[in-house]
Scaffold this active site. Structure first.
Site, PDB file in Angstrom:
ATOM      1  N   HIS A  66       1.025  -1.026  -0.323  1.00 31.97           N
ATOM      2  CA  HIS A  66      -0.188   0.327   0.114  1.00 31.97           C
ATOM      3  C   HIS A  66       0.826   1.561   0.002  1.00 31.97           C
ATOM      4  CE1 HIS A  66      -3.352  -3.243   1.045  1.00 31.97           C
ATOM      5  NE2 HIS A  66      -2.878  -3.327   1.825  1.00 31.97           N
ATOM      6  N   HIS A  91       5.690   6.374   6.142  1.00 34.14           N
ATOM      7  CA  HIS A  91       4.620   6.204   5.222  1.00 34.14           C
ATOM      8  C   HIS A  91       5.053   7.090   3.975  1.00 34.14           C
ATOM      9  CE1 HIS A  91       1.206   6.551   7.654  1.00 34.14           C
ATOM     10  NE2 HIS A  91       1.087   6.446   5.952  1.00 34.14           N
ATOM     11  N   HIS A  93       2.236   9.407   0.480  1.00 37.79           N
ATOM     12  CA  HIS A  93       1.156   9.198  -0.366  1.00 37.79           C
ATOM     13  C   HIS A  93       1.705   9.643  -1.541  1.00 37.79           C
ATOM     14  CE1 HIS A  93      -1.799   7.048   2.314  1.00 37.79           C
ATOM     15  NE2 HIS A  93      -0.362   8.360   4.096  1.00 37.79           N
ATOM     16  N   HIS A 117       3.881  10.336   6.204  1.00 35.72           N
ATOM     17  CA  HIS A 117       2.707  10.599   8.066  1.00 35.72           C
ATOM     18  C   HIS A 117       3.981   9.654   8.073  1.00 35.72           C
ATOM     19  CE1 HIS A 117      -1.530  10.374   5.387  1.00 35.72           C
ATOM     20  NE2 HIS A 117      -0.648  11.937   5.972  1.00 35.72           N
ATOM     21  N   THR A 197      -5.908   6.880   7.210  1.00 33.42           N
ATOM     22  CA  THR A 197      -7.046   7.058   6.056  1.00 33.42           C
ATOM     23  C   THR A 197      -6.844   5.838   5.445  1.00 33.42           C
ATOM     24  OG1 THR A 197      -4.622   7.300   4.796  1.00 33.42           O
ATOM     25  CG2 THR A 197      -5.347   9.341   5.759  1.00 33.42           C
ATOM     26  N   THR A 198      -6.257   4.721   5.809  1.00 34.72           N
ATOM     27  CA  THR A 198      -6.695   3.170   4.808  1.00 34.72           C
ATOM     28  C   THR A 198      -7.485   2.616   5.932  1.00 34.72           C
ATOM     29  OG1 THR A 198      -4.861   2.714   6.267  1.00 34.72           O
ATOM     30  CG2 THR A 198      -4.134   3.674   4.354  1.00 34.72           C
TER      31      THR A 198
END
Ligand SMILES: NS(=O)(=O)c1c(F)c(F)c(S(=O)(=O)CCO)c(N[C@H]2CCCc3ccccc32)c1F
Ligand SMILES: [Zn+2]
Length: 262
Positions: A66, A91, A93, A117, A197-198
């Site tokens: 992800h 991680h 995005h 994040h 947010t996941t």
């Protein structure tokens, strides 16, 4: 656990079927707009401890299908929140090489190239991430908006290893570095109550999104956006890992506190 993706049959519109909180309240990200902002004079600079990791410390850089994540030692922590929050992982995005707009939060509807994040858990009340992840005061995430511009030596400390984790499940060890070098100034930020947010989208996150952005070079961005696959190395059809951002969610009656005056 049920699989989820950012597009197609398991995309974000379908998340609530297996992850009910994803269809609930206090969801993240959000559009941060001026009308929501309230200046809070009690919001001092974010105070970080042990973020400067020695090169002798080995960090695990991994592709979890992800995102690209770096596992962080729990001695790294934030002391300026109501409880002590210890680091767990960071991680990213991002968008894609052709569409380099991949931040999760937007500011006055401007979407940035990417977003980092740094995930922390309330280590004063809970023993680890797994216990803290679904508690209302369980998590604190530092968000950093990323723009394309000057080359970032700090990002290259791990980006240079990214071709070793092209496929889901792959991990490499990277030498420790000063994680604070990935952050902008710590005194100006947005603060609101939100969620992962996941999936499973638990409304357990105290969000701190820094007002000021950091930059990476276009070639650094392109390598982040094009190096990775969400599929395993042995899968016959490689699935590129990009555009891994959730769209902004309903704010409802939430306000966004700010540590700065316009
Ligand atoms: N945007 S976000 O909400 O901050 C956010 C992500 F977007 C994201 F992709 C991840 S993930 O990379 O773990 C992939 C799937 O959860 C996380 N992981 C967190 C929450 C899940 C449990 C857990 C356990 C240990 C360490 C970190 C985490 C995440 F918090
Ligand atoms: Zn995230």
């Amino acid at each position: 656990a049920a699989k989820w993706t950012y597009s197609g049959a398991d995309g974000e519109q379908h998340w609530p079927k297996h992850f009910p909180y994803c269809g609930g309240t206090f969801q993240s990200p959000i559009h941060i707009t001026s009308d929501l902002l309230r200046f809070d004079p009690t919001l001092g600079p974010v105070t970080l401890h042990n973020y400067n990791l020695p090169p002798t410390e080995q960090l695990t850089l991994g592709n979890n299908g992800h995102s690209v994540q770096i596992s962080l030692p729990s001695r790294m922590h934030i002391s300026s929140l109501p409880h002590r929050y210890s680091a767990a992982q960071l991680h990213f995005h991002w968008g894609s090489a052709s569409r380099p707009m991949g931040s999760e939060h937007t500011v006055n509807h401007k979407q940035f190239a990417g977003e980092m994040h740094v995930v922390h858990f309330n280590s004063e009340k809970y023993p680890n991430m797994s216990v803290a992840v679904d508690k209302s005061d369980g998590l604190a995430v530092l968000g950093v908006l990323i723009e394309i511009g000057e080359f970032s030596p700090a990002f290259d400390q791990f980006l240079k290893f990214i071709n070793g984790i092209k496929y889901k499940g792959q991990k490499v060890q990277v030498p420790g570095f000063n994680v604070q070098d990935l952050l902008p100034r710590l005194d100006e930020y947005y603060r609101y109550d939100g969620s992962l947010t996941t999936p499973p989208c638990y409304p357990s996150v105290l969000w701190t999104l820094f007002r000021n952005t950091v930059t990476i070079s276009r070639s650094q961005f392109v390598s982040l956006a094009t190096a990775l696959f969400s599929s395993h190395a042995q899968d016959s059809t490689p699935v590129p890992l990009n555009t891994n951002f959730r769209k902004p969610q309903e704010v409802d009656s939430r306000l966004v506190l700010v540590s700065f005056k316009e």
